[in-house]
Design a protein around this motif. Structure first.
Motif, short mmCIF file in Angstrom:
data_model
loop_
_atom_site.label_atom_id
_atom_site.label_comp_id
_atom_site.label_asym_id
_atom_site.label_seq_id
_atom_site.Cartn_x
_atom_site.Cartn_y
_atom_site.Cartn_z
N ALA A 197 0.89 -1.08 -0.01
CA ALA A 197 -0.17 -0.03 0.13
C ALA A 197 0.95 1.30 0.03
CB ALA A 197 -0.93 0.04 1.20
N TYR A 198 2.05 1.13 0.78
CA TYR A 198 2.89 2.21 0.79
C TYR A 198 3.56 2.59 -0.63
CZ TYR A 198 7.43 4.63 2.01
OH TYR A 198 8.48 5.83 1.98
N GLY A 199 3.77 1.40 -1.31
CA GLY A 199 4.18 1.58 -2.74
C GLY A 199 3.43 2.32 -3.57
N ALA A 200 2.15 1.87 -3.37
CA ALA A 200 1.03 2.34 -4.28
C ALA A 200 0.78 4.01 -3.89
CB ALA A 200 -0.31 1.67 -4.10
N VAL A 201 0.87 4.32 -2.80
CA VAL A 201 0.60 5.69 -2.28
C VAL A 201 1.93 6.33 -3.02
CG1 VAL A 201 0.98 7.33 -0.51
CG2 VAL A 201 -0.59 5.40 -0.09
N LEU A 202 3.01 5.96 -2.98
CA LEU A 202 4.24 6.64 -3.75
C LEU A 202 3.84 6.73 -5.02
CD1 LEU A 202 7.31 4.91 -1.85
CD2 LEU A 202 6.35 7.31 -1.36
N GLU A 203 3.46 5.71 -5.65
CA GLU A 203 3.30 5.93 -7.19
C GLU A 203 2.12 6.77 -7.45
OE1 GLU A 203 1.71 2.75 -10.74
OE2 GLU A 203 1.62 2.21 -8.68
N ASN A 204 0.95 6.85 -6.53
CA ASN A 204 0.17 7.91 -6.82
C ASN A 204 0.71 9.28 -6.78
OD1 ASN A 204 -2.17 6.16 -7.31
ND2 ASN A 204 -2.30 5.99 -5.23
N LEU A 205 1.73 9.36 -5.75
CA LEU A 205 2.15 10.78 -5.49
C LEU A 205 3.46 11.24 -6.23
CD1 LEU A 205 1.96 10.61 -1.48
CD2 LEU A 205 0.42 12.07 -3.28
N GLN A 206 3.84 10.30 -7.44
CA GLN A 206 4.77 10.64 -8.12
C GLN A 206 5.23 11.95 -8.78
OE1 GLN A 206 5.56 7.27 -10.69
NE2 GLN A 206 7.19 6.17 -9.28
N SER A 207 3.91 12.56 -9.08
CA SER A 207 4.09 13.86 -9.91
C SER A 207 4.00 15.00 -8.68
CB SER A 207 2.72 13.94 -10.79
OG SER A 207 1.58 13.79 -9.76
N ARG A 208 4.13 14.62 -7.41
CA ARG A 208 4.15 15.64 -6.36
C ARG A 208 5.58 15.58 -5.52
NH1 ARG A 208 -0.41 17.96 -4.75
NH2 ARG A 208 1.26 19.37 -3.53
N ALA A 209 6.48 16.13 -6.44
CA ALA A 209 7.83 15.89 -5.77
C ALA A 209 7.91 16.83 -4.19
CB ALA A 209 8.83 16.27 -6.76
N ASP A 210 7.10 17.80 -4.39
CA ASP A 210 6.99 18.73 -3.27
C ASP A 210 6.36 17.81 -1.91
OD1 ASP A 210 4.51 18.51 -4.65
OD2 ASP A 210 3.68 20.18 -3.18
N ILE A 211 5.78 16.95 -2.07
CA ILE A 211 5.06 16.15 -1.05
C ILE A 211 6.09 14.99 -0.70
CG2 ILE A 211 3.31 14.35 -0.24
CD1 ILE A 211 1.41 16.27 -1.69
N ILE A 212 6.61 14.43 -1.65
CA ILE A 212 7.54 13.30 -1.54
C ILE A 212 8.61 13.65 -0.78
CG2 ILE A 212 9.20 11.85 -2.47
CD1 ILE A 212 6.32 10.90 -3.11
N GLU A 213 9.12 14.76 -0.91
CA GLU A 213 10.32 15.51 -0.17
C GLU A 213 10.06 15.81 1.44
OE1 GLU A 213 10.37 20.25 -1.34
OE2 GLU A 213 11.40 18.66 -2.16
N ARG A 214 8.82 15.67 1.56
CA ARG A 214 8.34 16.11 2.93
C ARG A 214 8.28 14.47 3.86
NH1 ARG A 214 3.43 20.25 3.33
NH2 ARG A 214 3.47 20.74 0.97
N ILE A 215 8.33 13.33 3.17
CA ILE A 215 8.33 12.25 3.60
C ILE A 215 9.71 12.16 4.53
CG2 ILE A 215 8.18 9.90 3.46
CD1 ILE A 215 6.60 10.25 0.96
N LYS A 216 9.77 11.94 5.81
CA LYS A 216 11.02 12.21 6.66
C LYS A 216 11.47 10.73 7.34
CE LYS A 216 11.08 16.41 5.95
NZ LYS A 216 12.00 17.05 5.35
N GLY A 217 10.56 9.65 7.04
CA GLY A 217 11.10 8.37 7.51
C GLY A 217 9.91 7.49 7.11
N CYS A 218 10.25 6.17 7.09
CA CYS A 218 9.57 4.80 6.93
C CYS A 218 10.04 4.02 7.69
CB CYS A 218 9.78 4.47 5.41
SG CYS A 218 8.17 3.19 5.24
#
Length: 304
Positions: free
Chosen positions: A113-134
């Motif tokens: 599910a995490y991978g699918a969320v990342l896939e959905n947000l691929q066009s949102r680099a501004d949000i991806i860079e706010r992910i601080k840890g997994c």
């Protein structure tokens, strides 16, 4: 039926007294996305939400009922729910540019599910860079392995009667002595499967040997696995696993850890040794909490 998505902090589009976050609790600067194991319920993830709440981190909980992945649409409805979650996360981030994200996944279902969320947000680099840890609890298995899927579904369907998620023979309160486990239990000492469970596992494995190789399902799976292998955010990763896990083999987790380290990713891990699948917090609550605290200190600006 209970909702797939449950906010423990107010989503930006709902600030009314009757909204998901009713109760007067204010949003913090960080949000942890809790992605549950197959068959987990909202009440099961509540203990993890409480763990983060005590550390000033809001949460949103996502669960996947077993019936949703066994339906005739082969998981399409779950994909739509993940897309909804991704949109809500994006809206939460868009409301305040200072907000940051953590992801805490459970078993291979939560990890995918995490991978699918990342896939959905691929066009949102501004949000991806706010992910601080997994934080990855009891996962992953990178390969598409029918026996792992069969084990996961069997455990979810049989719940407490499953030998795969049976109680550890270690100390019931998860006590430790000088940071070491008081007693270590080998996998062979865990509960043996019943005839009915053995039959169910065999049937499910044959089922997934067919389903996971259907062209559409296989393509969708490989797409998500590719994101998780090569396109994760450049944030620290933390793997919590156990040698006694009979659903997700420890060697699979360790292999993926080594692969991520070879890519230059900051990776830490802890092997609880004796706790069953997704049972590490219940088996070792104090140690689990301490490990989360250690990781949060690494995930600046998230702090405790």
């Amino acid at each position: 039926s209970e909702p797939f998505i449950q906010w423990d902090a107010l989503p930006p589009q709902d600030t009314s007294a009757g909204g998901a976050g009713a109760g007067g609790r204010e949003e913090g600067p960080a949000l942890v996305v809790l992605l549950g194991w197959l068959g987990a319920r909202q009440k099961h993830l509540r203990r993890y939400a409480d763990l983060y709440r005590d550390r000033g981190v809001g949460s949103v909980r996502f669960v996947v009922p077993v019936r949703e992945l066994l339906g005739l649409d082969l998981g399409r409805r779950v994909e739509r729910r993940v897309a909804d979650l991704s949109a809500e996360i994006a809206a939460w981030c868009d409301a305040d540019r200072s907000r940051t994200l953590l992801f805490h996944t459970f078993s291979n279902t939560g990890w995918l599910a995490y991978g699918a969320v990342l896939e959905n947000l691929q066009s949102r680099a501004d949000i991806i860079e706010r992910i601080k840890g997994c934080i990855v609890d009891s996962a992953p298995v990178l390969e598409i392995r029918p026996e792992v899927w069969a084990a996961g579904f069997s455990a979810a369907m049989l719940k407490k009667s499953s030998s795969l998620t049976g109680p550890s023979a270690d100390s019931p309160d998860g006590s430790t002595l000088n940071g070491a486990l008081n007693k270590v239990t080998s996998v062979s000492e865990l509960t043996k499967p019943s005839w009915g469970e053995t039959f169910l596992l065999s049937t499910l494995q044959k089922f997934f040997e067919i389903v996971l190789h259907l062209p559409d399902v296989n393509r969708r799976m490989h797409k998500v696995l590719s994101v998780l292998s090569d396109k994760q955010p450049p944030c620290p990763q933390f793997y919590l696993y156990s040698s006694a896990d009979r659903v997700i083999p420890a060697e699979c987790v360790e292999s993926f850890i080594n692969m991520q380290r070879s890519l230059g990713v900051s990776v830490s891990a802890h092997n609880f040794v004796s706790s069953p699948h997704v049972d590490h917090y219940r088996s070792f609550p104090h140690l689990y909490s301490a490990k989360i605290d250690e990781f949060l200190k690494v995930c600046s600006p998230v702090s405790v």
